[in-house]
Structure formats: structure tokens, C-alpha cells
Write a protein that holds these residues in place. Structure first.
Motif, PDB file in Angstrom:
ATOM      1  N   ALA A   1       0.834  -1.214   0.000  1.00 10.07           N
ATOM      2  CA  ALA A   1       0.000   0.000   0.000  1.00 10.07           C
ATOM      3  C   ALA A   1       0.865   1.259   0.000  1.00 10.07           C
ATOM      4  O   ALA A   1       0.550   2.246  -0.668  1.00 10.07           O
ATOM      5  N   MET A   2       1.960   1.221   0.764  1.00  6.67           N
ATOM      6  CA  MET A   2       2.877   2.372   0.795  1.00  6.67           C
ATOM      7  C   MET A   2       3.531   2.587  -0.567  1.00  6.67           C
ATOM      8  O   MET A   2       3.777   3.729  -0.978  1.00  6.67           O
ATOM      9  N   SER A   3       3.826   1.495  -1.274  1.00  7.06           N
ATOM     10  CA  SER A   3       4.415   1.615  -2.613  1.00  7.06           C
ATOM     11  C   SER A   3       3.474   2.374  -3.538  1.00  7.06           C
ATOM     12  O   SER A   3       3.899   3.221  -4.326  1.00  7.06           O
ATOM     13  N   ASP A   4       2.175   2.045  -3.456  1.00  6.36           N
ATOM     14  CA  ASP A   4       1.190   2.760  -4.271  1.00  6.36           C
ATOM     15  C   ASP A   4       1.129   4.234  -3.883  1.00  6.36           C
ATOM     16  O   ASP A   4       1.030   5.114  -4.747  1.00  6.36           O
ATOM     17  N   LEU A   5       1.179   4.499  -2.590  1.00  8.44           N
ATOM     18  CA  LEU A   5       1.076   5.872  -2.111  1.00  8.44           C
ATOM     19  C   LEU A   5       2.279   6.706  -2.530  1.00  8.44           C
ATOM     20  O   LEU A   5       2.142   7.850  -2.962  1.00  8.44           O
ATOM     21  N   PHE A   6       3.489   6.132  -2.414  1.00 11.30           N
ATOM     22  CA  PHE A   6       4.715   6.869  -2.725  1.00 11.30           C
ATOM     23  C   PHE A   6       5.133   6.737  -4.193  1.00 11.30           C
ATOM     24  O   PHE A   6       6.125   7.313  -4.605  1.00 11.30           O
ATOM     25  N   ASN A   7       4.364   5.939  -4.948  1.00  5.39           N
ATOM     26  CA  ASN A   7       4.625   5.791  -6.374  1.00  5.39           C
ATOM     27  C   ASN A   7       6.012   5.208  -6.664  1.00  5.39           C
ATOM     28  O   ASN A   7       6.688   5.604  -7.602  1.00  5.39           O
TER      29      ASN A   7
END
Length: 538
Positions: A333-339
Motif C-alpha cells: 500500500a505504501m508503494s502505491d502511495l509513494f509511487n
């Protein structure tokens, strides 16, 4: 500076106290499973010299502070018998007022007060029309002293005493006393009554003791959103692992110190340390109380979950497995948020007391400047109604918000060179390089804007229709039930949808599915953060 309170101000404060502690009484009643009533309070201004009557009292002292919305502190004197009774019920022990008030009772009382005072703060937020955040209360059982009141007395030489009568089913009537500084009382009254009673000219400045004041509102909301997304995805994973519905509330943000955490968790608890190995440089910690950890372990091992039993190596292993998968989902989820790709090392899990003297060098409790605390209320269907704390070092919190806010730091736009340096520092990567005018530059991929998606001819066509109103709807979930079930519904009925807590919701434009998104809190309103745009390929 002398501050006096007019009759109208005192009436406004009386109503504020009544609503706040009324909400707290309701929360306490739900926790204990029995009625809990708190009467309309009485107010009086007490001179410093008249406080000595409280010094011989050996009740429970609760020290409260505000992290957001109000500046100041207050004291609550909580009846000793009530502390024992609540502690016993919270620990599912047989109730007896003859028992000694132990550290375990105080720990259980602290957990109850977190929820009771949190409910009160929510009620105050609505009445004051501003977000009121609390620092975790410090709970002690000892004789009161002059020093306990000194910070409240201040230059005014007096405090405001608010007295409630409290009745819990099965207990004799008790007295609950709260003390506010006159400056804090005047600030709240001014907020309630507006221009009729303006705040004192000597308006309090942000306390240098609270580093959270160095974060602007947008940065605070960003930190909440980081916690909301990471813990929300973790909760969804845990729900699937244990086949139970799990709800996590919107987070509450505050500043805390290691000493505050030690007061909040005097007994051993489960500490989960998460370190980032790719994409971010830093670490954070989750704290779970022992009973909740036992229940999670029992569910993981497909045992009857009763919350009883000790934390042993088998339990630790079961909770570790759950945390591995939960933190993996959080990293995604953090990967999606931080792109960009974000990975973590296997979570380090320990069951111990919080003690800086035994923390290893470089551990998250081996710091002096304090921590950002993000508190979540967690409910596991019929088993857990508790709280999880996420603790983030200040510098790591500032780095993450600076990156997500697109080159803005402390409200000022960063120069390209500083932004590139900051990006490399936060993300722990060298970045891709390409030649541009003979110099190396960092290349970061961001989503395209509308001008890059449509051709000039299509953009011209869009100009003709862009003022047409489109109705957007966010669908949390759906369920089909027989009509006879609908006819049975009444106040308090619960309906289960076909989606898990933390899952993205569907976004419809005039009835057509166009995107999926996460629910976020924006000030006092709900909002969405788009996770996926539904294209023709879908």
C-alpha cells in the motif's frame, strides 16, 4: 495577567464539561457492560491557597494534555474504588473493592480512560468546532502535592474546579474532580461564546516542548493518511487470516515521549519494529497490548479465542507470522502511495516492558527528541475492542511528509537542487540519470496530467461540455437480502456488506464505474484518494 470568568462563561464551560463527560460516561458504560452516569457538574474558581484540602487525598491522579486544538493541561482526581473496580472488570477479574490497587489495575484503567477521554475529546471537537486532540493521560496512585497544581495555577494564582458526581451500577456514588487553568478555561469559553468574550490578549504561543507544532496542518493530515492506508491494508490482511471482520477507526495524531509510553504501558506488551529496506530510510513501531496479542495468536493457531493465557514462544511465533503478512500488505500500500517500490525487513517482534535502559543502541526507544504517535481504535468481531499505537521518529515523519507533498517543506517551496537532495536522502536511492545540458538529473515518474492524455482536438471538444454537472458516488459495499430481513431492521441493526474494512470503494460517475479509491479524512469531512482509474482496457 489576571483572568476572571463571568457567569455566562462559567455556564458555557459547565455545558461543555457536561457534554464531554456525558460522552465519556457512555463510552465507559459500553466498556463495562453496565450503566454509568455522570451528573451535571458544578464549577468554582479556587485560589491556590485553598487547594491544600486535596493534598491529603490518596485517589488516582490523571494528568491530561492537549496535542491539538487547545493549549494547556488539566488534572483529574479519580476515585480509588472506581479505579479498582474498572481495572478488575477490564481484566475480567471478580470485582472486590477490598483489593489493592495494583500496577495492573492502573494499566487497565489507563486503557479505559484512553477511550473515555477520547470520546469526550470528540464531543468537545464538535462543540468547539475545532479538532481537539489529547496526549495520552498519565495515571498515578499517590498523594497529591502543591507541585501537581503549580503549572495550572500560573500567574492567575487560581484554578477552575469542575466537580461531577459519578454512579456506576454496583458501586456507591463517587466524586470526580477536574481542574483547568483559568487561561485554558477562558480560551474554551471564548471559542464557545465568540466576540462576546474574546480570548486574552496574551495568547499562548506554540509550546517548544511539543515538536508537533513544527508540522503544519497539511503535514499532520498527510501523516494520518500514511497511517490510515498502511494500517488499513494490514487490517484487511489480518481479517482474511483470521476470518473475522476487523474495523479500524480514523487515526488520532499526537506527540509523545518514551516516558509517556512507559506510563501508558507499565506492563509488558508486544512491540513490533518495522524497518524499511528499500524505497524509504527509517523505521517505526507498533505497540499491541498483551491480551490482544494472545487473541491474535489463538486465532492464528485456530484455537478458541478467549484472551487468557501467557505470551510464550509459540504465541510470539504465531503473532510474528501474522505481522509478517500484515506488514507486507502495508509495504504494498505504501508503494502505491509513494509511487515507487517500498520493501521492509522482516518485522522484529518482542514481548517486554518498555524500558530505554535495556533498548539496544539505535532502537526506536533509544532516542531523546520524542515520537509521533498515531493511535487507532481496533475492533475484531466480538473479541477485541482496543487500541494499536504506531510510533514514528520525528525526522522520519518529516521526511515522508516532505516527499509526499511534492517538494514543499515547512510550507515553503524547495529549490530543484534541494528537492533532489531530499528525495535521495528520504528514499535511499541514487535515482535514474539522463543527460540534460551536460548535467546529471534525477528522473522521477509521476502520473500524467489531463493535457498529456487527450489530443488538442479532444481537449477542444471537452471545453464544450466541461460545465455539465456529473454526480459522483462512492459505494462502500452492497448486499442482497430478502424483503423479510429488511422488515426486521430497526435502530441498532447491523448489516454486513460484501467488502472488507480497508478495501477500496467503487467510484461511479452518473452510474458508471470510473475508479476505485480509499476513504480518507479531510479536516472534519470524508474524502477519497484515488487508487485506480478504470480505463477501456478494464
Amino acid at each position: 495577567m489576571s483572568i476572571s470568568l463571568e457567569d455566562m462563561q462559567q455556564e458555557a464551560l459547565k455545558e461543555l464539561s457536561n457534554i464531554a463527560f456525558g460522552a465519556g460516561g457512555t463510552a465507559l458504560s459500553q466498556l463495562l457492560g453496565r450503566s454509568a452516569n455522570i451528573t451535571m457538574p458544578s464549577l468554582q474558581v479556587v485560589e491556590a491557597g485553598e487547594l491544600s484540602s486535596f493534598f491529603a487525598v490518596s485517589d488516582v491522579l490523571v494528568k491530561m494534555g492537549y496535542s491539538d486544538g487547545l493549549s494547556g493541561k488539566s488534572l483529574i482526581i479519580f476515585p480509588r474504588d472506581y479505579a479498582v473496580f474498572i481495572g478488575q472488570i477490564m481484566m475480567m477479574q471478580e470485582s472486590s473493592l477490598e483489593s489493592e490497587l495494583s500496577e495492573m489495575h492502573l494499566s487497565a484503567l489507563t486503557e479505559a480512560l484512553n477511550q473515555v477521554l477520547g470520546a469526550g475529546a470528540t464531543a468537545m471537537s464538535e462543540m468547539l468546532n475545532r479538532n481537539v486532540g489529547l496526549v495520552s493521560p498519565q495515571v498515578e496512585h499517590r498523594l497529591l502535592t502543591q507541585e501537581d497544581f503549580q503549572e495550572l495555577i500560573g500567574e492567575e494564582g487560581a484554578v477552575l474546579q469542575v466537580t461531577f458526581q459519578m454512579v456506576v451500577e454496583g458501586l456507591p456514588e463517587g466524586r470526580l474532580v477536574q481542574f483547568w487553568s483559568l487561561k485554558l478555561a477562558s480560551e474554551m469559553a471564548s471559542c464557545l461564546l465568540g466576540d462576546m468574550f474574546p480570548e486574552p490578549e496574551e495568547k499562548s504561543q506554540p509550546s517548544i516542548d511539543n515538536p508537533l507544532d513544527n508540522f503544519n496542518d497539511m503535514e499532520k493530515e498527510t501523516l494520518k493518511e500514511i497511517g490510515n492506508i498502511s494500517l488499513g491494508s494490514s487490517a484487511t490482511t489480518l481479517s482474511q487470516l483470521v476470518s473475522r471482520r476487523i474495523n479500524i477507526t480514523a487515526p488520532k495524531l499526537s506527540y509523545t515521549s518514551v516516558e509517556d509510553i512507559k506510563h501508558r504501558y507499565p506492563a509488558p506488551c508486544v512491540i513490533v519494529e518495522v524497518s524499511y529496506s528499500e524505497g524509504l530510510i527509517g523505521k517505526n513501531v507498533l505497540i499491541i497490548n498483551a491480551q490482544d496479542a494472545v487473541i491474535i495468536a489463538q486465532l492464528m493457531m485456530m484455537q478458541e479465542p478467549d484472551g487468557k493465557g501467557e505470551i510464550d514462544e509459540i504465541s510470539i511465533s504465531a503473532v510474528s507470522e501474522a505481522m509478517n503478512q500484515m506488514m507486507g500488505a502495508s509495504a504494498t500500500a505504501m508503494s502505491d502511495l509513494f509511487n515507487r517500490m517500498i520493501n521492509i525487513s522482516p518485522p522484529r517482534l518482542e514481548y517486554k516492558e518498555i524500558d530505554t535502559s535495556t533498548d539496544r543502541e539505535g532502537g526506536i526507544f533509544d532516542i531523546e527528541e520524542g515520537l509521533i504517535q498515531i493511535a487507532f481504535k481496533i475492533e475484531v468481531e466480538g473479541l477485541i475492542d482496543s487500541e494499536i499505537l504506531q510510533l514514528i521518529p520525528l525526522d522520519f515523519a518529516k521526511d515522508m511528509t516532505s516527499y509526499l507533498l511534492g517538494g514543499y517543506k515547512n510550507g515553503e517551496e524547495m529549490s530543484p537542487s534541494k528537492e533532489s537532495e531530499r528525495e535521495k536522502e528520504v528514499l535511499g536511492v541514487e535515482g535514474e540519470k539522463e543527460e540534460s545540458s551536460g548535467e546529471d538529473s534525477i528522473v522521477t515518474s509521476y502520473p500524467s496530467d489531463v493535457g498529456n492524455i487527450y489530443s488538442p482536438l479532444e481537449m477542444e471538444g471537452l471545453e464544450l461540455v466541461k460545465d455539465i454537472t456529473i454526480e459522483l458516488q462512492g459505494i462502500v459495499g452492497k448486499v442482497k437480502v430478502p424483503l423479510r430481513e429488511i422488515l426486521k431492521l430497526g435502530k441498532g441493526s447491523v448489516m454486513e456488506f460484501d467488502s472488507y474494512a480497508g478495501e477500496p470503494i467503487d467510484i461511479y460517475a452518473n452510474g458508471k464505474l470510473i475508479a476505485r479509491a480509499d476513504i480518507v479524512a479531510v479536516s472534519d469531512f470524508y474524502g477519497i484518494r484515488l487508487r485506480e482509474i478504470i480505463t477501456k482496457q478494464h
